[in-house]
Design a protein around this motif. Structure first.
Motif, PDB file in Angstrom:
ATOM      1  N   UNK A   7      96.019 -30.959  93.116  1.00 46.56           N
ATOM      2  CA  UNK A   7      95.840 -32.301  92.573  1.00 46.56           C
ATOM      3  C   UNK A   7      95.796 -32.253  91.048  1.00 46.56           C
ATOM      4  N   UNK A   8      95.088 -31.278  90.519  1.00 42.96           N
ATOM      5  CA  UNK A   8      94.998 -31.123  89.067  1.00 42.96           C
ATOM      6  C   UNK A   8      96.380 -30.931  88.460  1.00 42.96           C
ATOM      7  N   UNK A   9      97.208 -30.132  89.120  1.00 42.01           N
ATOM      8  CA  UNK A   9      98.564 -29.912  88.615  1.00 42.01           C
ATOM      9  C   UNK A   9      99.390 -31.208  88.674  1.00 42.01           C
ATOM     10  N   UNK A  10      99.081 -32.045  89.641  1.00 40.68           N
ATOM     11  CA  UNK A  10      99.838 -33.284  89.813  1.00 40.68           C
ATOM     12  C   UNK A  10      99.471 -34.329  88.773  1.00 40.68           C
ATOM     13  N   UNK A  11      98.171 -34.509  88.524  1.00 37.98           N
ATOM     14  CA  UNK A  11      97.743 -35.599  87.647  1.00 37.98           C
ATOM     15  C   UNK A  11      97.645 -35.185  86.182  1.00 37.98           C
ATOM     16  N   UNK A  12      97.610 -33.889  85.906  1.00 36.20           N
ATOM     17  CA  UNK A  12      97.519 -33.443  84.522  1.00 36.20           C
ATOM     18  C   UNK A  12      96.093 -33.144  84.092  1.00 36.20           C
ATOM     19  N   UNK A  13      95.955 -32.712  82.852  1.00 35.65           N
ATOM     20  CA  UNK A  13      94.684 -32.214  82.328  1.00 35.65           C
ATOM     21  C   UNK A  13      93.928 -33.297  81.567  1.00 35.65           C
ATOM     22  N   UNK A  14      92.890 -32.874  80.849  1.00 40.60           N
ATOM     23  CA  UNK A  14      92.071 -33.816  80.078  1.00 40.60           C
ATOM     24  C   UNK A  14      92.855 -34.374  78.899  1.00 40.60           C
ATOM     25  N   UNK A  15      92.569 -35.626  78.555  1.00 36.62           N
ATOM     26  CA  UNK A  15      93.215 -36.283  77.423  1.00 36.62           C
ATOM     27  C   UNK A  15      92.431 -35.991  76.145  1.00 36.62           C
ATOM     28  N   UNK A  16      93.142 -35.547  75.113  1.00 32.23           N
ATOM     29  CA  UNK A  16      92.496 -35.210  73.846  1.00 32.23           C
ATOM     30  C   UNK A  16      91.965 -36.437  73.119  1.00 32.23           C
ATOM     31  N   UNK A  17      92.502 -37.622  73.438  1.00 38.53           N
ATOM     32  CA  UNK A  17      92.073 -38.833  72.735  1.00 38.53           C
ATOM     33  C   UNK A  17      90.848 -39.486  73.376  1.00 38.53           C
ATOM     34  N   UNK A  18      90.272 -38.836  74.396  1.00 35.52           N
ATOM     35  CA  UNK A  18      89.066 -39.369  75.034  1.00 35.52           C
ATOM     36  C   UNK A  18      87.986 -38.285  75.074  1.00 35.52           C
ATOM     37  N   UNK A  19      87.470 -37.883  73.918  1.00 34.46           N
ATOM     38  CA  UNK A  19      86.496 -36.785  73.896  1.00 34.46           C
ATOM     39  C   UNK A  19      85.191 -37.103  74.595  1.00 34.46           C
ATOM     40  N   UNK A  20      84.817 -38.381  74.642  1.00 35.19           N
ATOM     41  CA  UNK A  20      83.546 -38.763  75.252  1.00 35.19           C
ATOM     42  C   UNK A  20      83.693 -39.152  76.718  1.00 35.19           C
ATOM     43  N   UNK A  21      84.845 -39.697  77.083  1.00 29.45           N
ATOM     44  CA  UNK A  21      85.044 -40.201  78.454  1.00 29.45           C
ATOM     45  C   UNK A  21      86.177 -39.478  79.169  1.00 29.45           C
ATOM     46  N   UNK A  22      86.493 -38.263  78.728  1.00 26.55           N
ATOM     47  CA  UNK A  22      87.578 -37.527  79.372  1.00 26.55           C
ATOM     48  C   UNK A  22      87.315 -37.250  80.837  1.00 26.55           C
ATOM     49  N   UNK A  23      86.069 -36.904  81.175  1.00 29.64           N
ATOM     50  CA  UNK A  23      85.719 -36.679  82.577  1.00 29.64           C
ATOM     51  C   UNK A  23      85.947 -37.942  83.397  1.00 29.64           C
ATOM     52  N   UNK A  24      85.429 -39.069  82.903  1.00 35.86           N
ATOM     53  CA  UNK A  24      85.538 -40.333  83.626  1.00 35.86           C
ATOM     54  C   UNK A  24      86.999 -40.698  83.864  1.00 35.86           C
ATOM     55  N   UNK A  25      87.820 -40.567  82.824  1.00 35.08           N
ATOM     56  CA  UNK A  25      89.238 -40.889  82.970  1.00 35.08           C
ATOM     57  C   UNK A  25      89.906 -39.978  83.982  1.00 35.08           C
ATOM     58  N   UNK A  26      89.492 -38.709  84.000  1.00 34.20           N
ATOM     59  CA  UNK A  26      90.046 -37.750  84.966  1.00 34.20           C
ATOM     60  C   UNK A  26      89.734 -38.189  86.396  1.00 34.20           C
ATOM     61  N   UNK A  27      88.486 -38.591  86.657  1.00 31.87           N
ATOM     62  CA  UNK A  27      88.107 -39.006  88.011  1.00 31.87           C
ATOM     63  C   UNK A  27      88.867 -40.283  88.405  1.00 31.87           C
ATOM     64  N   UNK A  28      88.976 -41.230  87.472  1.00 35.29           N
ATOM     65  CA  UNK A  28      89.717 -42.457  87.762  1.00 35.29           C
ATOM     66  C   UNK A  28      91.182 -42.143  88.074  1.00 35.29           C
ATOM     67  N   UNK A  29      91.774 -41.296  87.250  1.00 34.19           N
ATOM     68  CA  UNK A  29      93.183 -40.931  87.441  1.00 34.19           C
ATOM     69  C   UNK A  29      93.379 -40.233  88.775  1.00 34.19           C
ATOM     70  N   UNK A  30      92.438 -39.373  89.148  1.00 33.01           N
ATOM     71  CA  UNK A  30      92.537 -38.678  90.430  1.00 33.01           C
ATOM     72  C   UNK A  30      92.501 -39.669  91.590  1.00 33.01           C
ATOM     73  N   UNK A  31      91.604 -40.655  91.494  1.00 31.38           N
ATOM     74  CA  UNK A  31      91.431 -41.614  92.591  1.00 31.38           C
ATOM     75  C   UNK A  31      92.625 -42.541  92.756  1.00 31.38           C
ATOM     76  N   UNK A  32      93.541 -42.573  91.775  1.00 30.59           N
ATOM     77  CA  UNK A  32      94.751 -43.374  91.959  1.00 30.59           C
ATOM     78  C   UNK A  32      95.706 -42.727  92.951  1.00 30.59           C
ATOM     79  N   UNK A  33      95.531 -41.418  93.221  1.00 30.55           N
ATOM     80  CA  UNK A  33      96.468 -40.725  94.099  1.00 30.55           C
ATOM     81  C   UNK A  33      95.786 -39.950  95.228  1.00 30.55           C
ATOM     82  N   UNK A  34      94.456 -39.996  95.309  1.00 29.09           N
ATOM     83  CA  UNK A  34      93.766 -39.227  96.341  1.00 29.09           C
ATOM     84  C   UNK A  34      92.489 -39.931  96.756  1.00 29.09           C
TER      85      UNK A  34
END
Length: 381
Positions: free
Chosen positions: A200-227
């Motif tokens: 899944x990580x390979x599919x959705x990509x890694x952390x975004x450099x432009x979201x240093x404070x909410x990178x985790x949150x964006x990652x979980x949201x992005x993951x839930x769009x496909x899983x």
């Protein structure tokens, strides 16, 4: 199911059944999946030994390998990491030639992960005994679940006792988990308590450099769009260490009015990034993003209204109201917007801890917060 199990799952079952989730029982592992634990480290050499030990010891049923990424530490972190790797053959160490920052360090480590599942664990945090096998059980029995989490226990110096749970988890369809996040607006996952499928990580990509404070949150949201998403009921999956050098305190002014404002802005940007761009910009996600914007605006207005009720003269009212208007231009026509305008006309109460006219709404906000926390710890949402 025994009496204790029934009692422990009553609240989660009630919450899940009304919001799209389903309570399921954990099934013992039939094989030994491999889990990669990535440990980014910068000047946390004093914590590194216990951190690695928590990932490798007491994690029955899974094969674990650890990747330590040192971000050009100026203390003894790199030397400590290499000593650990010399003693344990399932630990790898990589050192940055220059300090690249947190996001780049996370991404470098995650790129190297090659286990079935992956966990990102800060060097100052710890995993709880059995946490990796519990999360792996969910992954093994539910192939459509790509992200699993439980709770993380906050500690300072003394480790609290961890709760292993009672063998149940909640299966949240990704769309329902996303909907609840947009309606709530809050991040319910700290980070060390999360396991993801490496595929899944390979599919959705890694952390975004432009979201240093909410990178985790964006990652979980992005993951839930496909899983789909799994939550381990009553299980402490990690220990989150609080100390004076936590990034949320030193960099993002956690616990202050300005820190809350930064958090609101970053959460909004996380919703925009995960739901409003690229392949994720579907009609459903567009609708969810509209909900999320309205939620962020409501939060900004609520904070301002509460500050008026408390007579907080140092509160940055213009900045909060500007954020609310940007997120939802018609916020002034909503119940919360009209309430704030009414407060402004009447002014603050001087010399009182709480304006008597605003006491009921302030109490209602407090009750809402309590219920939100109950829902978070009971059902993960």
């Amino acid at each position: 199911m025994g009496f204790r199990d029934r009692v422990s799952t009553v609240l989660p079952t009630l919450i899940a059944s009304g919001m799209g989730g389903a309570v399921r029982r954990l099934v013992p592992l039939k094989r030994r999946p491999r889990v990669t634990v990535v440990i980014p480290c910068y000047n946390y050499g004093r914590y590194l030994g216990p951190c690695v030990a928590s990932a490798l010891d007491g994690q029955d049923g899974v094969d674990v390998d650890v990747i330590i990424i040192d971000d050009k530490s100026t203390d003894d972190s790199l030397a400590t990491a290499r000593e650990i790797a010399d003693e344990r053959n399932n630990v790898r160490v990589y050192a940055h030639p220059y300090n690249l920052g947190g996001i780049a360090t996370y991404n470098d480590g995650l790129t190297l992960a090659d286990g079935d599942y992956v966990v990102l664990l800060s060097a100052d945090d710890l995993l709880t005994p059995g946490s990796l096998s519990r999360a792996a059980m969910v992954m093994e029995m539910a192939p459509n679940v790509g992200l699993v989490y439980g709770t993380s226990r906050v500690f300072h110096d003394q480790l609290p006792l961890s709760r292993p749970g009672h063998g149940h988890w909640i299966h949240w369809p990704g769309r329902d988990w996303l909907r609840i996040r947009c309606q709530s607006g809050y991040n319910v996952v700290a980070s060390p308590e999360v396991m993801m499928r490496t595929k899944l990580l390979r599919k959705i990509g890694l952390y975004r450099a432009d979201l240093p404070h909410a990178g985790d949150f964006e990652m979980w949201l992005r993951a839930a769009t496909v899983t789909d998403v799994g939550f381990l009921i009553g299980a402490d999956q990690a220990f989150y260490r609080q100390h004076d050098t936590n990034m949320h305190k030193t960099t993002f002014q956690g616990g202050t009015h300005q820190g809350v404002l930064v958090d609101l802005k970053q959460r909004w940007l996380a919703f925009e990034a995960a739901l409003g761009t690229g392949e994720h910009a579907s009609v459903l996600h567009s609708q969810l993003l509209t909900t999320a914007r309205a939620t962020i605006a409501r939060h900004a207005i609520q904070y301002s209204s509460y500050a008026y009720a408390r007579g907080s003269l140092d509160f940055p009212f213009p900045a909060y109201e500007e954020l609310a208007l940007r997120a939802r231009p018609d916020i002034g026509k909503t119940y919360g917007g009209r309430g704030l305008a009414w407060r402004k006309r009447l002014g603050m109460a001087r010399g009182l801890p709480l304006h008597p006219l605003w006491a009921p709404s302030a109490l209602a906000l407090r009750i809402t917060e309590v219920l939100r926390r109950v829902r978070r710890f009971g059902a993960g949402v």
